[in-house]
Write an enzyme that holds these catalytic residues in place. Sequence first.
Site, PDB file in Angstrom:
ATOM      1  N   SER A  98      31.069   1.314  -4.868  1.00 28.11           N
ATOM      2  CA  SER A  98      30.682   1.569  -6.263  1.00 28.11           C
ATOM      3  C   SER A  98      31.748   2.270  -7.085  1.00 28.11           C
ATOM      4  O   SER A  98      31.587   2.406  -8.300  1.00 28.11           O
ATOM      5  CB  SER A  98      29.386   2.387  -6.305  1.00 28.11           C
ATOM      6  OG  SER A  98      28.285   1.592  -5.924  1.00 28.11           O
ATOM      7  N   LYS A 140      32.845   0.400 -10.012  1.00 26.39           N
ATOM      8  CA  LYS A 140      32.054   0.408 -11.252  1.00 26.39           C
ATOM      9  C   LYS A 140      32.808   1.086 -12.404  1.00 26.39           C
ATOM     10  O   LYS A 140      32.485   0.867 -13.572  1.00 26.39           O
ATOM     11  CB  LYS A 140      30.718   1.125 -11.029  1.00 26.39           C
ATOM     12  CG  LYS A 140      29.696   0.340 -10.198  1.00 26.39           C
ATOM     13  CD  LYS A 140      28.372   1.089 -10.126  1.00 26.39           C
ATOM     14  CE  LYS A 140      27.269   0.252  -9.490  1.00 26.39           C
ATOM     15  NZ  LYS A 140      27.311   0.239  -8.021  1.00 26.39           N
ATOM     16  N   SER A 161      24.502   4.968 -10.554  1.00 31.60           N
ATOM     17  CA  SER A 161      25.205   3.907  -9.824  1.00 31.60           C
ATOM     18  C   SER A 161      24.372   2.633  -9.738  1.00 31.60           C
ATOM     19  O   SER A 161      24.350   1.946  -8.721  1.00 31.60           O
ATOM     20  CB  SER A 161      25.598   4.378  -8.413  1.00 31.60           C
ATOM     21  OG  SER A 161      26.627   3.570  -7.882  1.00 31.60           O
ATOM     22  N   LYS A 211      33.150   9.096 -10.140  1.00 32.05           N
ATOM     23  CA  LYS A 211      32.271   8.081  -9.542  1.00 32.05           C
ATOM     24  C   LYS A 211      32.359   8.115  -8.034  1.00 32.05           C
ATOM     25  O   LYS A 211      33.432   8.261  -7.454  1.00 32.05           O
ATOM     26  CB  LYS A 211      32.677   6.683 -10.036  1.00 32.05           C
ATOM     27  CG  LYS A 211      31.683   5.606  -9.674  1.00 32.05           C
ATOM     28  CD  LYS A 211      30.406   5.718 -10.485  1.00 32.05           C
ATOM     29  CE  LYS A 211      29.296   4.816  -9.953  1.00 32.05           C
ATOM     30  NZ  LYS A 211      28.734   5.318  -8.676  1.00 32.05           N
TER      31      LYS A 211
END
Length: 383
Positions: free
Chosen positions: A58, A61, A118, A220
Amino acid sequence: MSPTRLVLALILSVLPGVALAQADNLVRTKATNAVIMDVPTGQFLYGKKADIPVPPASMSKLMTVAVVFDLIEQGKLSLDTPFYVSEKAWRTGGSKMFVLVDTEITVENLLKGIIVQSGNDACIVVAENIAGSEAAFAELMNARARAWGLEDSSFANPTGLPHPNQRMSMRDLAKLARHLWFEYPQHRHFFSIPEFTWSDITQANRNPLIGAMEGARGMKTGHTDEAGYGVVGLAEREGIARVVVVTGLGSERERRAAAIDLMDEAFQSFETRTFFAAGDLVGFAEVFAGKEETVPLRIDQGLTFTLHRKILNGASAQIVYDGPLRAPIRAGEQVAVLRFSLPDQKVREYPLYTAERVKGLGVFEKINLGLQALFTPPEGEGA
């Protein structure tokens, strides 16, 4: 008098320490891949397998978010733009924002769902509404990556879910974090939102740095069985900003410990040190047949380095010139070089210029100088 190559060693303001040149030898982390970046300069301070493309989970992202920010910057979207939720987005598994099918959600709320929660489902909503499909959005991601200099990245989806073509290096993730921070400062607040509620479900920000250390700003996390646990973290302290990226950890606990340890290392062990500022006087050169016996030397280029303290502590510098210099001498002449050395790194040379004019001796003064030289016994001999 024929000129002689003269070398003058300078005493720099350094602290005692062990001079090891490579920060890679001075920093330890359990992460399989890691990097530390100085945000203002973009300089990489430490790397461990930093250029190897690996599954980013993730953390990729951030690229999805960057595409959205870029479209907002171009005026093609706004935070208030509504996006439609398809059944495909609603059914997407993994971490979720819990979007509801056949509804509309603003870009602002989708960004919160992606960054804080997320949400894979939120990423699909964004991809379908911007490009029509995941595949088309991935092409958009790849185009932006090339434009932004992310050389070791490829994207197959907006979520970071496992795919053989979904790869990023730690260096690219740090570059992307810096790009987000500098290019879209009005959106920085998204990365440090502590929690977000959607569909009556409140989820906390998964970034382990937020609330755990001074100055943490996001950005993140990521986790899949293939990638392990990873995080892109950014923190600011006293005007200094650093990014750390780690991946390949075995648990959330290991990720938290590795991220905090590496960020502490980033601030405590690395510093920016100025040895000379532009215009500084760095020393003197001997002058022959001049009104003055020496002439001050200045450097036009500042010498500032951001490195591990132990590397900086091993710095050395020398003034090298063919001398003594024969008067008259104009101000601003390049007459010497400064050789600056850091342990196990290539010697850097910087031109040095005369800071003042030195007039030559008059006729009678030259005669007197010649007589002094004639009647002065060689060094070491008595009268």
